[in-house]
Enzyme design. Structure first.
Site, PDB file in Angstrom:
ATOM      1  N   ASP A   1       0.827  -1.214   0.000  1.00 53.30           N
ATOM      2  CA  ASP A   1       0.000   0.000   0.000  1.00 53.30           C
ATOM      3  C   ASP A   1       0.862   1.265   0.000  1.00 53.30           C
ATOM      4  O   ASP A   1       1.967   1.275   0.552  1.00 53.30           O
ATOM      5  CB  ASP A   1      -0.927  -0.017   1.227  1.00 53.30           C
ATOM      6  N   GLY A   2       0.319   2.327  -0.602  1.00 52.23           N
ATOM      7  CA  GLY A   2       0.978   3.635  -0.551  1.00 52.23           C
ATOM      8  C   GLY A   2       1.467   4.145  -1.899  1.00 52.23           C
ATOM      9  O   GLY A   2       2.081   5.210  -1.966  1.00 52.23           O
ATOM     10  N   ASN A   3       1.155   3.415  -2.984  1.00 48.69           N
ATOM     11  CA  ASN A   3       1.621   3.844  -4.313  1.00 48.69           C
ATOM     12  C   ASN A   3       1.048   5.203  -4.706  1.00 48.69           C
ATOM     13  O   ASN A   3       1.751   6.037  -5.279  1.00 48.69           O
ATOM     14  CB  ASN A   3       1.193   2.833  -5.387  1.00 48.69           C
ATOM     15  N   GLY A   4      -0.229   5.399  -4.416  1.00 47.68           N
ATOM     16  CA  GLY A   4      -0.910   6.633  -4.815  1.00 47.68           C
ATOM     17  C   GLY A   4      -0.291   7.832  -4.110  1.00 47.68           C
ATOM     18  O   GLY A   4      -0.003   8.870  -4.745  1.00 47.68           O
TER      19      GLY A   4
ATOM     20  N   HIS B   1       2.034   3.155  -9.023  1.00 53.93           N
ATOM     21  CA  HIS B   1       1.864   1.702  -9.194  1.00 53.93           C
ATOM     22  C   HIS B   1       3.047   1.131  -9.973  1.00 53.93           C
ATOM     23  O   HIS B   1       3.568   0.070  -9.650  1.00 53.93           O
ATOM     24  CB  HIS B   1       0.559   1.397  -9.930  1.00 53.93           C
TER      25      HIS B   1
ATOM     26  N   SER C   1      -7.426  -5.742  -4.774  1.00 51.22           N
ATOM     27  CA  SER C   1      -8.468  -6.340  -3.937  1.00 51.22           C
ATOM     28  C   SER C   1      -9.792  -6.381  -4.692  1.00 51.22           C
ATOM     29  O   SER C   1      -9.985  -5.669  -5.691  1.00 51.22           O
ATOM     30  CB  SER C   1      -8.641  -5.534  -2.641  1.00 51.22           C
ATOM     31  N   SER C   2     -10.716  -7.193  -4.188  1.00 51.77           N
ATOM     32  CA  SER C   2     -12.037  -7.255  -4.831  1.00 51.77           C
ATOM     33  C   SER C   2     -12.745  -5.907  -4.701  1.00 51.77           C
ATOM     34  O   SER C   2     -13.693  -5.629  -5.424  1.00 51.77           O
ATOM     35  CB  SER C   2     -12.870  -8.392  -4.223  1.00 51.77           C
TER      36      SER C   2
ATOM     37  N   LEU D   1      10.997 -20.604  -4.322  1.00 52.79           N
ATOM     38  CA  LEU D   1      10.136 -19.622  -3.648  1.00 52.79           C
ATOM     39  C   LEU D   1       8.747 -19.697  -4.275  1.00 52.79           C
ATOM     40  O   LEU D   1       8.612 -19.638  -5.495  1.00 52.79           O
ATOM     41  CB  LEU D   1      10.697 -18.205  -3.813  1.00 52.79           C
TER      42      LEU D   1
ATOM     43  N   ARG E   1       2.091  -4.706   6.324  1.00 53.44           N
ATOM     44  CA  ARG E   1       1.388  -3.695   5.528  1.00 53.44           C
ATOM     45  C   ARG E   1       2.232  -2.438   5.484  1.00 53.44           C
ATOM     46  O   ARG E   1       2.612  -1.895   6.513  1.00 53.44           O
ATOM     47  CB  ARG E   1       0.010  -3.368   6.103  1.00 53.44           C
TER      48      ARG E   1
ATOM     49  N   SER F   1      -7.839  -4.746   5.427  1.00 55.56           N
ATOM     50  CA  SER F   1      -8.488  -4.517   4.128  1.00 55.56           C
ATOM     51  C   SER F   1      -8.883  -5.810   3.414  1.00 55.56           C
ATOM     52  O   SER F   1      -8.683  -5.950   2.201  1.00 55.56           O
ATOM     53  CB  SER F   1      -7.604  -3.649   3.217  1.00 55.56           C
TER      54      SER F   1
ATOM     55  N   GLU G   1       1.992 -12.944  12.718  1.00 52.64           N
ATOM     56  CA  GLU G   1       2.505 -11.745  13.385  1.00 52.64           C
ATOM     57  C   GLU G   1       2.266 -10.565  12.440  1.00 52.64           C
ATOM     58  O   GLU G   1       2.534 -10.654  11.251  1.00 52.64           O
ATOM     59  CB  GLU G   1       4.010 -11.889  13.666  1.00 52.64           C
TER      60      GLU G   1
HETATM   61  C1  IPE Z   1      -5.382  -2.790  -0.081  1.00 51.93           C
HETATM   62  O1  IPE Z   1      -5.062  -1.450  -0.249  1.00 51.93           O
HETATM   63  C2  IPE Z   1      -5.321  -3.518  -1.385  1.00 51.93           C
HETATM   64  C3  IPE Z   1      -4.004  -3.609  -1.993  1.00 51.93           C
HETATM   65  C4  IPE Z   1      -2.879  -3.174  -1.518  1.00 51.93           C
HETATM   66  C5  IPE Z   1      -3.978  -4.275  -3.233  1.00 51.93           C
HETATM   67  P1  IPE Z   1      -6.172  -0.326  -0.375  1.00 51.93           P
HETATM   68  O2  IPE Z   1      -5.452   0.963  -0.474  1.00 51.93           O
HETATM   69  O3  IPE Z   1      -7.127  -0.651  -1.462  1.00 51.93           O
HETATM   70  O4  IPE Z   1      -6.931  -0.451   1.020  1.00 51.93           O
HETATM   71  P2  IPE Z   1      -7.889   0.568   1.740  1.00 51.93           P
HETATM   72  O5  IPE Z   1      -8.933   0.960   0.751  1.00 51.93           O
HETATM   73  O6  IPE Z   1      -7.070   1.761   2.136  1.00 51.93           O
HETATM   74  O7  IPE Z   1      -8.414  -0.150   2.930  1.00 51.93           O
HETATM   75  C1  IPE Z   2      -1.774   0.169  -3.240  1.00 51.09           C
HETATM   76  O1  IPE Z   2      -1.498   1.529  -3.298  1.00 51.09           O
HETATM   77  C2  IPE Z   2      -1.941  -0.439  -4.606  1.00 51.09           C
HETATM   78  C3  IPE Z   2      -3.294  -0.883  -4.918  1.00 51.09           C
HETATM   79  C4  IPE Z   2      -4.317  -0.832  -4.123  1.00 51.09           C
HETATM   80  C5  IPE Z   2      -3.531  -1.419  -6.234  1.00 51.09           C
HETATM   81  P1  IPE Z   2      -2.655   2.603  -3.291  1.00 51.09           P
HETATM   82  O2  IPE Z   2      -3.042   2.893  -4.687  1.00 51.09           O
HETATM   83  O3  IPE Z   2      -3.779   2.167  -2.419  1.00 51.09           O
HETATM   84  O4  IPE Z   2      -1.911   3.848  -2.662  1.00 51.09           O
HETATM   85  P2  IPE Z   2      -2.510   4.910  -1.643  1.00 51.09           P
HETATM   86  O5  IPE Z   2      -3.020   4.145  -0.456  1.00 51.09           O
HETATM   87  O6  IPE Z   2      -3.616   5.633  -2.359  1.00 51.09           O
HETATM   88  O7  IPE Z   2      -1.364   5.793  -1.328  1.00 51.09           O
HETATM   89 MG    MG Z   3      -4.139   2.430  -0.451  1.00 55.40          MG
END
Ligand code: IPE
Ligand code: IPE
Ligand code: MG
Length: 244
Positions: free
Chosen positions: A16-19, A33, A61-62, A127, A184, A192, A203
């Site tokens: 998480d955190g790409n955006g 991404h 995710s779904s 792996l 995470r 999530s 853990e």
């Molecule tokens: C969870 O991240 C899904 C993935 C990393 C693929 P999200 O960014 O979608 O999760 P929420 O919406 O913040 O809970």
């Molecule tokens: C996780 O990064 C990647 C996917 C859910 C596909 P995000 O796209 O959720 O990045 P943030 O949480 O908005 O920074």
């Molecule tokens: Mg996110």
């Protein structure tokens, strides 16, 4: 923890955190991404070096279908490109690639690539790399219940025979070592809807580092943190120590 248990056998990561990483650079979310691909390579290299047996990554995710159409489209294109570019190298490293989640939702070219990648690497076992796409933990549990119900309906299973271990056999990744370490990135403290069943005694490790910045040193820190944990499974610390 005993010496052998210090390295987790199975690590799962919510990438998480790409955006936010992209936003900080005034770039579109898809840029983040794309930058996350490097972090995936770093995680794989670390696992190979550390002797981690299973790496399970949450890629889509779904619930992620609810994102703007252009972002979903960019992610799908990225998956296709990543599969085209990375599979051979993963294969060369002895990585077995598997996709978990409902693959039916993806269009034909992507589905085909996923199946090809799984077939191509099926003989590897250095792996196990599982990529969760269109995956939901609750859906995983529902599907296992459907399998159990079907077995009962066919007369192959009695209701009283359904227990945790029997139901667990129908969950994703049931054939692999249990999940030890759930990571995470990106600073959120939630699961999530990732591996709900499988994470029961994992853990948990949360870090503020955004996924594109998560490198081998970051994973090392997580593994070191894990090595200091005492996994009690309901027992007391004294009982655990006495058993070692
Ligand atoms: C969870 O991240 C899904 C993935 C990393 C693929 P999200 O960014 O979608 O999760 P929420 O919406 O913040 O809970
Ligand atoms: C996780 O990064 C990647 C996917 C859910 C596909 P995000 O796209 O959720 O990045 P943030 O949480 O908005 O920074
Ligand atoms: Mg996110």
């Amino acid at each position: 923890m005993t010496e052998a248990a210090r390295v987790p056998r199975h690590i799962a990561i919510v990438m998480d955190g790409n955006g936010r990483w992209a936003k900080a650079r005034h770039r579109p979310r898809s840029f983040g991404h794309n930058a996350g691909r490097k972090a995936v390579r770093e995680a794989v290299e670390s696992c190979l070096r550390e002797g981690v047996q299973v790496l399970t990554l949450f890629a889509f995710s779904s619930e992620n279908w609810q994102r703007p159409q252009d972002e979903v489209g960019a992610l799908m294109n990225l998956f296709v490109r990543a599969l085209d570019k990375e599979v051979e190298e993963l294969h060369g490293h002895g990585v077995r690639l598997r996709f978990i989640g409902d693959l039916q939702a993806f269009d034909e070219p992507l589905r085909l690539r996923m199946h090809e990648a799984m077939t191509r690497t099926a003989g590897n076992d250095r792996l196990h790399m599982n990529v969760a796409v269109n995956y939901g933990g609750r859906q995983d549990i529902v599907r296992a219940c459907q399998c159990a119900t079907e077995a009962v309906a066919k007369g192959e299973l009695r209701v009283e025979e359904i227990d945790e271990s029997r139901l667990g056999q129908w969950m994703s990744l049931a054939d692999l070592p249990p999940l030890d370490l759930f990571i995470r990135t990106g600073g959120e403290y939630r699961i999530s809807n990732f591996l709900l069943w499988q994470a029961a005694y994992a853990e948990l490790y949360f870090t503020d580092t955004l996924w594109p910045d998560f490198d081998q040193a970051c994973l090392r820190l997580a593994i070191e943190d894990y090595a200091r944990r005492e996994r009690r499974y309901g027992r007391t610390g004294e009982q655990v120590t006495a058993n070692h």
